[in-house]
Motif scaffolding. Structure first.
Motif: not given
Length: 196
Positions: A92, A160, A165
């Motif tokens: 992440f 994302r 991510m």
């Protein structure tokens, strides 16, 4: 005639002084940076970052300006220590290599029907141009802070996957809602040093 000319010059100087952009420093104690993401298509619980800094520059006459916001990615707080560690991992935010998230605006518009804040958002080393919708912007004086304070709400939805991510799509959605509640205190005027 000379007196009238002098008054005109003074009035022009006064207007110019009033039109000068004003700088406000983001106060972390008055600022909330959070994000929410759909989990299993059901839950959309907001998470937050505990440390935010930066500045906002405003021209009160033209109702324009700019903003710079820096978020400490390692200060992510989901309410669960294990999830915090996962959010800081390479899957992440990868805080070991990319400790901060930054937003640098090129345009702050407070006039018109929709206030907005446009600029570059950088997450995990990837920079994208985004426009945040500003739903509230107000500057006023608060005696407890002994200075003028501006409060603003701004939000945007990003994907994302565009910021490296994109893992675990089967668990979490791709759309992430970012929300900033910014509290910024007017910076003190620079000290004038008298020349000898």
């Amino acid at each position: 005639m000379l007196r009238l000319a002098l008054l005109t010059v003074l009035a022009t100087c006064a207007v110019s002084a009033q039109a000068a952009p004003e700088t406000y420093v983001i106060d972390n104690s008055q600022t909330v940076a959070n994000f929410s993401i759909s989990m299993l298509g059901v839950s959309n619980k907001p998470h937050k970052f505990e440390k935010t800094s930066g500045k906002v520059v405003i021209d009160p006459v033209t109702q324009t300006g700019s903003a710079e916001v820096t978020i400490d990615a390692a200060s992510v707080n989901t309410g669960l220590g294990m999830l915090d560690s996962r959010m800081q991992s390479a899957d992440f935010f990868d805080t070991a290599n990319f400790p901060v998230i930054t937003f640098k605006s090129s345009k702050l518009s407070l006039g018109g029907e929709q206030m907005s804040l446009t600029g570059d958002l950088t997450i995990k080393g990837v920079t994208k141009s985004v426009t945040l919708n500003v739903t509230r912007f107000k500057c006023t004086s608060y005696t407890e802070y002994q200075s003028d304070t501006c409060i603003a709400n701004a939000s945007v939805t990003i994907k994302r996957s565009e910021f490296n991510m994109g893992k675990y799509m089967f668990l979490a959605g791709n759309d992430v809602s970012l929300n900033l509640v910014i509290g910024a205190v007017k910076a003190p005027a620079p000290v004038q040093v008298a020349s000898r």
